[in-house]
Design a protein around this motif. Structure first.
Motif, PDB file in Angstrom:
ATOM      1  N   UNK A  46       1.740   6.289 -18.551  1.00  0.00           N
ATOM      2  CA  UNK A  46       2.367   5.857 -16.920  1.00  0.00           C
ATOM      3  C   UNK A  46       1.488   5.093 -16.235  1.00  0.00           C
ATOM      4  N   UNK A  47       2.089   3.850 -15.418  1.00  0.00           N
ATOM      5  CA  UNK A  47       2.123   3.229 -14.647  1.00  0.00           C
ATOM      6  C   UNK A  47       1.522   3.182 -13.313  1.00  0.00           C
ATOM      7  N   UNK A  48       0.235   2.827 -13.320  1.00  0.00           N
ATOM      8  CA  UNK A  48      -0.625   3.080 -12.381  1.00  0.00           C
ATOM      9  C   UNK A  48      -0.600   1.689 -11.136  1.00  0.00           C
ATOM     10  N   UNK A  49       0.198   1.995 -10.113  1.00  0.00           N
ATOM     11  CA  UNK A  49       0.225   0.559  -9.297  1.00  0.00           C
ATOM     12  C   UNK A  49      -0.683   0.548  -8.209  1.00  0.00           C
ATOM     13  N   UNK A  50      -1.706  -0.522  -8.305  1.00  0.00           N
ATOM     14  CA  UNK A  50      -2.575  -1.090  -7.336  1.00  0.00           C
ATOM     15  C   UNK A  50      -2.541  -2.075  -6.555  1.00  0.00           C
ATOM     16  N   UNK A  67       0.364  -1.238   0.149  1.00  0.00           N
ATOM     17  CA  UNK A  67      -0.462   0.031  -0.332  1.00  0.00           C
ATOM     18  C   UNK A  67       0.643   1.179  -0.086  1.00  0.00           C
ATOM     19  N   UNK A  68       2.019   1.181   0.080  1.00  0.00           N
ATOM     20  CA  UNK A  68       2.934   2.451   1.000  1.00  0.00           C
ATOM     21  C   UNK A  68       3.568   3.193  -0.450  1.00  0.00           C
ATOM     22  N   UNK A  69       3.332   1.707  -2.020  1.00  0.00           N
ATOM     23  CA  UNK A  69       3.421   2.278  -2.861  1.00  0.00           C
ATOM     24  C   UNK A  69       2.931   2.219  -4.271  1.00  0.00           C
ATOM     25  N   UNK A  70       2.056   2.544  -3.980  1.00  0.00           N
ATOM     26  CA  UNK A  70       0.477   2.750  -4.381  1.00  0.00           C
ATOM     27  C   UNK A  70       0.754   4.581  -5.298  1.00  0.00           C
ATOM     28  N   UNK A  71       0.605   4.440  -6.867  1.00  0.00           N
ATOM     29  CA  UNK A  71       0.603   5.772  -6.973  1.00  0.00           C
ATOM     30  C   UNK A  71       0.878   5.615  -8.452  1.00  0.00           C
ATOM     31  N   UNK A  72       1.072   6.571  -9.123  1.00  0.00           N
ATOM     32  CA  UNK A  72       1.388   6.509 -10.663  1.00  0.00           C
ATOM     33  C   UNK A  72       3.132   6.648 -11.310  1.00  0.00           C
ATOM     34  N   UNK A  73       3.952   6.054 -11.456  1.00  0.00           N
ATOM     35  CA  UNK A  73       5.404   5.744 -11.963  1.00  0.00           C
ATOM     36  C   UNK A  73       4.858   5.630 -13.959  1.00  0.00           C
ATOM     37  N   UNK A  74       6.655   6.754 -14.068  1.00  0.00           N
ATOM     38  CA  UNK A  74       6.893   7.007 -14.727  1.00  0.00           C
ATOM     39  C   UNK A  74       8.203   6.634 -15.657  1.00  0.00           C
ATOM     40  N   UNK A  75       9.159   5.954 -16.747  1.00  0.00           N
ATOM     41  CA  UNK A  75       9.965   5.274 -16.860  1.00  0.00           C
ATOM     42  C   UNK A  75      10.492   5.672 -17.641  1.00  0.00           C
ATOM     43  N   UNK A  76      12.277   7.360 -17.718  1.00  0.00           N
ATOM     44  CA  UNK A  76      12.399   7.994 -18.499  1.00  0.00           C
ATOM     45  C   UNK A  76      13.713   7.071 -19.065  1.00  0.00           C
ATOM     46  N   UNK A  77      13.783   6.651 -20.457  1.00  0.00           N
ATOM     47  CA  UNK A  77      15.511   6.504 -20.921  1.00  0.00           C
ATOM     48  C   UNK A  77      15.845   7.414 -21.882  1.00  0.00           C
ATOM     49  N   UNK A  78      17.685   7.750 -22.058  1.00  0.00           N
ATOM     50  CA  UNK A  78      17.763   8.839 -22.261  1.00  0.00           C
ATOM     51  C   UNK A  78      19.612   8.119 -22.547  1.00  0.00           C
ATOM     52  N   UNK A  79      19.951   8.811 -23.508  1.00  0.00           N
ATOM     53  CA  UNK A  79      21.801   9.030 -24.199  1.00  0.00           C
ATOM     54  C   UNK A  79      21.280  10.300 -24.524  1.00  0.00           C
ATOM     55  N   UNK A  80      22.619  10.431 -25.295  1.00  0.00           N
ATOM     56  CA  UNK A  80      22.971  11.812 -25.849  1.00  0.00           C
ATOM     57  C   UNK A  80      22.364  12.403 -27.156  1.00  0.00           C
ATOM     58  N   UNK A  81      20.681  11.053 -27.709  1.00  0.00           N
ATOM     59  CA  UNK A  81      20.515  11.566 -28.817  1.00  0.00           C
ATOM     60  C   UNK A  81      18.515  11.812 -28.684  1.00  0.00           C
TER      61      UNK A  81
END
Length: 1284
Positions: free
Chosen positions: A131-135, A110-124
């Motif tokens: 948006x990943x909703x964890x329930x 329950x402490x980790x409920x929420x909306x998560x989003x991942x970013x993958x980054x390089x020089x280009x």
């Protein structure tokens, strides 16, 4: 003065830009090249948007990406940066963005409920996930409540409420009793969608105290139970019936909103006695076919994969014998966003242009927003090469710094779509990916393809040279492909040598050499020949070959397109096949196949085995079945089977066949497992997982197969993951925006375990790097929506079950759905070959505009008008189809001297494209058809008048008519031929100076400038001299009939047959036929041949009470027949007739008559023994009537005592002109068509020549039938007929 509308400069450039053909670079799928090229990040795997997790297990949030250099990962939670280093429970996998939240070591989900989003980054650039909703899932307990017993009167309705606790996801509801047995449901008792149990009417057997509602929470694998509910039914007599009342939904109307692509469930449950029946309709439309299902005893209407077209009013009606009630549900289908065109990755060279297009649809219409590297584009760093125009980003004159990842977000109130697409600007010198000095070998006169795979940015130009100092290759003998490949369509010996491929762009130049060798083709110079060999003899087939000296051939022999039997009697030599001691089973086709690494040839011959000379008979029979089967050495994937053979019955056992039964999946069905030689009685059998095996053995000898043995004991193998994947995987679109993936599901025993499912994966060929996958149930089809029109896809289907996945499946290439072609063929030209044939040419349409599989072209052509008549008519279009990419075709069957129009359309699997502009062409003149008629009137002693009609099809401008005629004598010999030319504007002619009383034959045709048309013939006779014996008949102004004629067709009909008679004028020995059919019907006439030259016939097998049409004709005379006559058969009388043979009074009367005859015979016998004379006989002898007792003229015997032989002679037909016999009877002829058999069914009697006797001697009396006796007094003739 009109005002000019001006377009802003920016809009003008946008329109011009979009009109250009943009071709981005394609990066070859070369692993070494891909490792060296820089590439922005691409998200390859991520968790679902709505991610419900098990609170008892660790939470894994997936985020995988690729790029060059490898990307780094970061996360946000509820819109702010998520620092995973500060939380000891959270870790990120190495070289990955996947998060692992440790719950099993003290963390709380329950402490980790929420909306998560991942970013993958390089020089280009930077790519972002959804948006990943964890329930965490929830399965709460039932609230405690006190349940009172339900006391219900028999026949009343009842609802038992379940009211399960609210869980995540919602639980599955079912009703059971204390013994964990599901409660039976029916049209009367059923569970609603809300989980409540509904009784339309209760019965005494419904009384019980253990109605228990269960809620199953699948995510946590838990089941919650409600307290038992008690129902007691008390009876009152009588039970009152009630008309239907809806228990759910209430009221007369309700509304429901469903999303596109979901399953629509509508429910109506009614109370009433008798139990009501539910019916569903859609007001103003039909329920969608193939997507509509009825569940819960038709109380639930289920429509799968709903679309906006399914919106409307759905009406359910509950009905029993006392009445009905209905409810209308107004359904509105909304739609979360779905792709029309998702943005695609762009690889550009510096200075090039390109576009990113993002188009989506939904209800309501979704809004489109752009992000650059995860930042809203409005606040992203400026890029002068980029311009945003709604759902399109336009790039012009890009530079390397323009590389970035762009995100398109399409959203409405029901959801959103997020897509990443990168723009990768590369500046790379040319590279040739084909290995250096590669050797190509081809057979002479075959095509040769020399590869030159390349890459560079900007796109390099490719040139080919032959030899060390050769000039650049050009001309029609070569084909240069866009991928750099050089094609030599017909490679000759002089085509061999070294070829050089050169690739250059502004950053550099590179070249590569390949070598081509031309080989001689392989040939069979002596082929095997047909053989007929006696049984136990020797057969030999030859196969002598000639081949290129540098190629190593292999010779393979086949029997009936299969491998040779594993038998030492078959001896394969270098250039022959010998079969020793041949038997009947050696019959068949033997094929010699010669293969080299470059080509293959084959030849076949048939072997026929015939019987050998007879030998002493030995009784052979099939073997007895094996027995005493035993299973030993049981392992997971194998078992050993042993048996004892039965008696061979004088023919050695050649082999044993082992079969198996799977009692788990296909009980009672036996399948082939393997076979072993007849000397072996033990075999090690390979087994499949999750199969309940039984085995049986069949012995085989030359006579045949034995009966199967008794089955062995059963052996159940353990479950395992699947060993194989579905076969026949295909990807074929059914609509322009979808891809239908189909496959053949695995059979039951192939599943290897419970829970068989399929992982369906697809990606657009040469566009998508990553696969899109979905797991479906045990079905055979999956539909991918929102695809581009007719693009290639890579598709694969992998099987899985509860124990794991099958091996990685192979990929197949499919195509998304076709759409109608976009453009029409151009440059349509028509070349008229002659008056009935034309050739049409056209230019092929570009393949990219076909938007599907090119099936061919259709030519529509129609006649506009005839040039000789200038009259238009109803346009009847004709269509010719030319398959494939053909660019010309012939139009046959045209009408001469006419104006035509045509157009051409391209055809694909979806249908036809637009028509080309109509092309007008004209056909030249042809020869005319025959004149429409030729009549000859007003015959005189020496003249005839001819009248004619112009040809129905003049086929041009008539120039004249030609008349030819000649006399015909009595022996049908023809006299001298006279020819007359007549102007085209004439329509009649009087021929004079003819011979009197002479028959003439006339030939008449018309001419155009092209030539003479077909002729029409006629015959006529001039009248005789006034001094002759014969004179013209009444109406001598008309020509005498040229042919015989049939008139006065008369019919007399009964219930099932009819007598047809006619009068005939003409030559003797005419052969007649009768045609008939149902009046008013368009069916073909039925034809019956008349035996001999008689002028009457009986039609049999007619239908009572039916009107028929009839006509009579003569064989051999075209078009010669009588006018039609119509008659009606009598009504069927079967219902009013009574079989007197079964009547009591008739049986008694017959018994009395028999008794009187017996007494009379006894009296006569006594009188005769006393020497007395029979007084009746004396009286007959004294008053003999010669009319009643005719004497035969040849032998003088009396008709009363004539023999059977003489009787047969008397029944010969009377000659024409002889009088009717004195007894007025008609003798039956040999023909089956005699009217004697059918005379009783009509009013009147036929004489031997077919005329009506009844016309002269009164009507013939019908034999009376009970209840339908005739009231007409019989004539004396008929009275005598009935007496005799």
């Amino acid at each position: 003065m009109m005002k000019k509308m001006s377009i802003p400069t920016s809009k003008t450039s946008l329109v011009l830009f979009l009109c250009q053909i943009i071709s981005a670079l394609e990066v070859p799928l070369d692993s070494k090249l891909l490792e060296e090229l820089s590439q922005p990040p691409t998200i390859t795997q991520q968790s679902p948007k709505d991610y419900i997790v098990d609170p008892r297990e660790n939470i894994v949030i997936q985020c995988e990406a690729k790029g060059k250099p490898p990307p780094s990962f970061s996360w946000t939670r509820n819109g702010t940066h998520f620092d995973i280093d500060k939380d000891a429970q959270v870790t990120m996998k190495p070289n990955s963005g996947t998060l692992v939240i440790n719950i099993m070591n003290g963390g709380k989900a329950e402490a980790y409920e929420g909306v998560y989003q991942c970013t993958a980054r390089n020089e280009r650039g930077a790519a972002i996930s959804n948006n990943i909703v964890i329930r965490p899932s929830r399965s709460p307990l039932w609230t405690k409540e006190k349940l009172e017993p339900n006391h219900v009167r028999e026949g009343d309705s009842l609802v038992l409420h379940c009211r399960p606790p609210v869980g995540l996801p919602p639980p599955i509801i079912f009703w059971m009793d204390n013994a964990f047995q599901r409660l039976p449901q029916s049209e009367r008792v059923s569970q609603g969608l809300n989980g409540d149990l509904y009784f339309s009417n209760v019965q005494p057997e419904d009384t019980r105290e253990d109605y228990i509602c269960y809620a199953r929470f699948n995510h946590t694998q838990t089941i919650q139970q409600k307290q038992p509910i008690s129902v007691k039914v008390f009876s009152t007599k009588p039970v009152t019936e009630r008309q239907p009342v809806l228990l759910t939904p209430t009221g007369s109307t309700s509304t429901k909103v469903e999303l596109r692509g979901n399953v629509l469930l509508l429910e109506c449950i009614a109370a009433g006695l008798p139990t009501p029946v539910i019916r569903w309709i859609k007001e103003g439309g039909e329920l969608p076919a193939n997507r509509t299902f009825f569940e819960n005893f038709k109380k639930t209407l289920k429509i799968i994969d709903v679309s906006e077209a399914d919106s409307g009013n759905y009406k359910c009606t509950a009905r029993n014998t006392l009445g009905s009630v209905h409810h209308v549900i107004s359904v509105t289908v909304k739609a979360a966003p779905y792709w029309i065109t998702a943005p695609r990755n762009l690889v550009l060279s510096p200075g090039e242009d390109g576009t990113l297009i993002c188009r989506a649809n939904g209800n309501p219409k979704p809004s489109i927003s752009w992000l650059a590297n995860g930042v809203p584009i409005a606040i992203a760093p400026e890029d002068p090469s980029r311009k945003v125009d709604g759902d399109t980003i336009i790039f012009s004159h890009v530079q390397e710094r323009s590389s970035a990842v762009y995100q398109c977000n399409a959203s409405n109130e029901y959801g959103y779509l997020l897509a990443n697409a990168f723009v990768n600007v590369l500046a790379e010198p040319p590279r040739i990916l084909t290995p250096a000095n590669k050797l190509y070998q081809v057979i002479a006169d075959s095509p040769a393809l020399l590869d030159c795979a390349y890459f560079g940015s900007p796109k390099p130009e490719i040139e080919w040279f032959k030899g060390v100092k050769g000039s650049i290759l050009r001309g029609n003998e070569y084909v240069f492909h866009d991928n750099g490949t050089l094609e030599i369509p017909v490679a000759q010996k002089n085509s061999a040598g070294t070829y050089t491929c050169v690739a250059r762009n502004e950053l550099g130049k590179i070249q590569n050499e390949v070598h081509l060798e031309i080989k001689d083709p392989t040939m069979i110079i002596k082929q095997p020949e047909y053989k007929v060999i006696q049984r136990y003899g020797q057969a030999s087939f030859e196969c002598i070959i000639k081949h290129d000296s540098t190629l190593l051939p292999t010779v393979t022999w086949l029997k009936d397109n299969d491998e040779l039997p594993d038998d030492e009697r078959f001896l394969v030599g270098k250039d022959n096949l010998t079969i020793m001691n041949v038997t009947d089973k050696d019959d068949g086709t033997y094929t010699c196949i010669v293969n080299t690494t470059l080509d293959s040839v084959s030849a076949s011959a048939v072997l026929t085995v015939v019987a050998a000379p007879p030998t002493p008979a030995i009784i052979y029979a099939r073997p007895n079945p094996p027995f005493d089967l035993e299973l030993t050495g049981q392992l997971e994937r194998s078992v050993e089977l042993s048996w004892i053979p039965g008696d061979e019955n004088n023919s050695p056992i050649t082999n044993f066949v082992i079969e198996y039964e799977d009692a788990l999946h296909e009980p009672g069905v036996w399948h082939y497992q393997t076979e072993v030689p007849g000397t072996q009685t033990t075999v090690q059998l390979k087994l499949s997982p999750y199969v309940n095996y039984s085995f049986r053995v069949i012995a085989v000898n030359k006579i045949g197969r034995s009966q199967p043995s008794e089955p062995s004991e059963q052996y159940l193998t353990k479950s395992a993951s699947p060993d194989e994947n579905p076969a026949n995987v295909q990807g074929i679109g059914s609509e322009p925006d979808n891809l239908v993936i189909t496959w053949e599901p695995l059979k039951g025993f192939q599943s290897n375990g419970p829970g068989l499912q399929y992982k369906v994966s697809w990606r657009q060929k040469d566009v998508d790097d990553e696969w899109t996958s979905v797991i479906v149930a045990n079905v055979s089809k999956y539909i991918v929506s929102g695809t581009p029109t007719f693009v290639p896809y890579e598709v694969k289907v992998q099987a899985l079950n509860d124990l794991g996945y099958a091996p990685e499946p192979s990929e197949v290439i499919g195509h998304s759905g076709e759409d109608l072609p976009m453009v029409a063929p151009g440059n349509v030209q028509v070349h008229v070959i002659n008056s009935t044939l034309a050739k049409v040419h056209w230019d092929p349409v570009p393949l990219k505009t076909v938007r599907g599989h090119l099936q061919g072209y259709k030519v529509y052509y129609w006649k506009v008008q005839s040039l000789s008549r200038r009259s238009r008519r109803h346009v009847e279009k004709k269509i010719l189809t030319f398959r494939g990419n053909k660019t010309f075709g012939m139009l046959p069957g045209l009408e001469p001297y006419s104006s035509y129009k045509l157009n051409v359309r391209v055809v694909n699997g979806k249908g036809e494209g637009p028509a080309s502009p109509d092309k007008v062409f004209k056909t030249p003149e042809g020869v005319p058809s025959s004149p429409s008629f030729l009549k000859i009137t007003n015959p005189t002693l020496d003249s005839l008048t001819l009248e004619w009609g112009s040809p129905t099809h003049p086929n041009g401008v008539l120039t004249s008519y030609t008349l030819k005629f000649q006399p015909i004598n009595n022996t049908h010999e023809l006299g001298p031929l006279v020819e007359i030319r007549i102007p085209a504007n004439e329509s009649s002619l009087i021929l004079k100076n003819l011979n009197y009383s002479t028959r003439y034959k006339f030939y008449f045709n018309a001419q155009t400038s092209v030539g003479s048309g077909s002729q029409i013939t006629e015959e006529a006779v001039t009248i005789m001299d006034e001094a002759g014996i014969l004179h013209p008949a009444v109406g001598a102004g008309k020509v005498q009939p040229l042919y015989p004629r049939i008139r006065n067709v008369t019919t007399a009909a009964a219930e099932t047959y009819a007598n047809i008679s006619w009068e005939y004028e003409g030559p003797d020995h005419a052969n007649f036929y009768v045609e008939y059919g149902v009046a008013g019907s368009k069916e073909d006439w039925k034809k019956e041949i008349v035996n001999g030259s008689r002028s009457f016939f009986v039609l049999k097998g007619l239908t009572p009470g039916t009107a028929y049409k009839v006509r009579v004709g003569a064989e051999g005379l075209s078009g010669f027949r009588s006018a039609e006559d119509v008659f009606e058969t009598g009504p069927a009388m079967a219902s009013r007739q009574v079989d007197i043979a079964t009547q009591g009074w008739f049986i008694g009367l017959m018994c009395a008559v028999a008794l009187l005859i017996l007494i009379l015979l006894i009296v006569c016998f006594i009188r005769r023994n006393k020497g007395g004379k029979y007084p009746v006989k004396e009286k007959e002898d004294a008053h003999a009537d010669p009319e009643i007792q005719p004497m035969k003229e040849d032998d003088g015997t009396f008709g009363e005592y004539r023999s059977l032989e003489s009787d047969a002679e008397d029944h010969k037909p009377l000659k024409k002109g002889s009088r009717t016999p004195s007894d007025r009877t008609v003798k039956k002829e040999d023909s089956d068509d005699s009217l004697v058999d059918y005379g009783e069914g009509v009013n009147g009697q036929f004489n031997e020549d077919g005329s009506f006797i009844g016309q002269y001697s009164g009507k013939k009396e019908k034999e009376p039938a009970e209840g339908n006796e005739s009231s007409e007094a019989p004539s004396p003739v008929n009275a005598m007929n009935s007496f005799v």
